[in-house]
Design an enzyme around this catalytic site. Sequence first.
Site, PDB file in Angstrom:
ATOM      1  N   ASP A 112      45.074  54.668 109.917  1.00  0.00           N
ATOM      2  CA  ASP A 112      45.831  55.287 111.014  1.00  0.00           C
ATOM      3  C   ASP A 112      46.416  56.594 110.473  1.00  0.00           C
ATOM      4  O   ASP A 112      47.334  56.584 109.642  1.00  0.00           O
ATOM      5  CB  ASP A 112      46.945  54.308 111.441  1.00  0.00           C
ATOM      6  CG  ASP A 112      47.735  54.813 112.627  1.00  0.00           C
ATOM      7  OD1 ASP A 112      47.729  56.039 112.879  1.00  0.00           O
ATOM      8  OD2 ASP A 112      48.387  53.980 113.299  1.00  0.00           O
ATOM      9  N   HIS A 113      45.906  57.690 110.957  1.00  0.00           N
ATOM     10  CA  HIS A 113      46.295  58.987 110.393  1.00  0.00           C
ATOM     11  C   HIS A 113      47.729  59.379 110.757  1.00  0.00           C
ATOM     12  O   HIS A 113      48.282  60.326 110.218  1.00  0.00           O
ATOM     13  CB  HIS A 113      45.302  60.064 110.856  1.00  0.00           C
ATOM     14  CG  HIS A 113      45.162  61.211 109.889  1.00  0.00           C
ATOM     15  ND1 HIS A 113      46.000  61.398 108.816  1.00  0.00           N
ATOM     16  CD2 HIS A 113      44.267  62.226 109.836  1.00  0.00           C
ATOM     17  CE1 HIS A 113      45.647  62.484 108.160  1.00  0.00           C
ATOM     18  NE2 HIS A 113      44.595  63.008 108.749  1.00  0.00           N
TER      19      HIS A 113
END
Length: 556
Positions: free
Chosen positions: A528-529
């Site tokens: 999850d950036h």
Amino acid sequence: MSTFEVKIPDLGGHDNVPVIEVLVSEGEAVEAEQPLIVLESDKATMEVPAPKAGTVGKLTVKVGDNVSAGSVICTLELTPATATEKPAPSAEKPAAPSAPPAAAPEKPAAAQAAAATAAAAAAATQTLDVRIPDIGGHDNVPVIEILVADGDVVAQDQPLLVMESDKATMEMPAPAAGTVQGFALKVGSTVSQGDLVCQLIKAASAPAPAATAPTAPTAAESATTLPGPSATRSVLESDTAPQAPITTARPETPPYAGPATRQFARKLGVDLVQVSGSGARGRIVIEDVQAFVKQRLQQPAAAIANAPMLGGGIPPIPAVDFSAFGTVDEKPLARIRKLSAAHLSRAWLNIPHVTQTDDADITELEAFRQDHNRALGKDGNKLTLLAFMVKAVASALKAYPEFNSSLSADGGSLLMKQYCNIGFAADTPNGLVVPVVRDVWRKGLRDIAADCAQLAQKARDGKLSADDMRGGCFSISSLGGIGGGYFTPIVNAPEVGILGVSKAVMKPVWDGQAFVPRLMCPLSLSYDHRVIDGAYAARFMVHLGELLADLRRLLL
Ligand code: CAO
């Protein structure tokens, strides 16, 4: 106090139009213009308003009655203020409602003859000007929906557009089957009787040469539902080649609702297509729109999350009638597949994914694993590659704790987990499940392997409990037993990372002096950036590779 009878006004020459709603009750005070009942023909829905303010006396119609012009709806006791005014014109002669004719009067004989003559002279295709019919004497009625576009093939009576006056909503049907061309209106255009809507290119009913064997107009042509304009309708010869028979099905019907409801929905920006009607025959009423808005406002994130495929206003994929291309068997989705579909869609839509790939050298690991398993013999608990992956990932999570976190619900902080539970994707006949190995930091390889084996068996037997699948911090999806290279696993929200493991293969690896054969395992790390930076993820991946390449590091 004066009392008079409220009667059904002129309905464009139509008789026996069904009452689908009675909106008032005896003794109820009504305003002038307040709708009393709703009528519905097969082409239009119309409200009949109170001509004056007053109190409803005896109601003489009920839902299901068929009414014609002059039928008494109710008596109305005028309130003193209005009673002293001049008698309401509708008391004696009801005002024409804005209701359109529901079906057309017979075509004038002259028009039929003219149409027949023209049709007989026509070649294989004909072009028909489609014009707005008599709409109850009203001018400048807004078009609120356009239901076809140029090039669409329509069936006779298929609605082309929807008009809406302040009292009635009416569909305009195609007078004949054909292909729409030159559609001249758009939503918001205002129309009056005789305005050009479009042209219809009609395929001839018989391909025989018209000159030698003229065909009479088809039933579809002579039984047009368009009144008025038919007398002047032009049936022209066209240059275009004969067309294939028309087979297109009628498109979805527009939402079924009266003008007041439509107006109310427009004010709130509600798309009536999404609202279910609770009125007679599924008619959408104002209360349905209110309930829809209320439900949407109350809908917490969790409820939105239950919509399996749609979210965030993403347009749905249009339905396709596959039977047009061949035989189709319908197979209902298993419950697990539906649940995982919803979960994966949510994760995919909410999480900005990045996938980092690498190869881990598991030559020594695999040699150790094979030796160990050989030594165990048949009955011992084998060490699986998956167990090593779980152990190595748990160690990497300790070194890179942001991978062992979740975003808080408001997105404002990271919840750093001080425990380590690792889920692994298991392929079952009913779909994908992710059982969770608990307390991995506290377990050795043997225990982890035993847990994995037991959970995988439960998964295959369909015996996993909800608890078996709760509380994961990070997931592993291993396709190594099947084959294939890197892939892009979807982060198992609210976790922030997932490791995809693919089939290890021997590869020539440069050791600084020569190419040497090494067993290389493709790894795909999705994260999850919002939580993990690319550099952090790359460091995690390098660290994980080092752990897998040299198991001694797991002891550190
Ligand atoms: N490289 C090379 N060979 C591998 C390997 C890898 N990365 N992983 C497994 N293998 C080989 C091994 O030879 C193994 O046998 P041995 O351990 O006896 O030598 C054999 O493949 C069987 O592996 P497996 O994957 O079936 O068994 P497992 O215990 O390693 O994994 C489980 C169990 C539940 C992960 C697996 O059965 C499974 O369901 N995998 C699919 C997961 C999945 O669907 N992921 C996609 C999710 S997203 O759509």
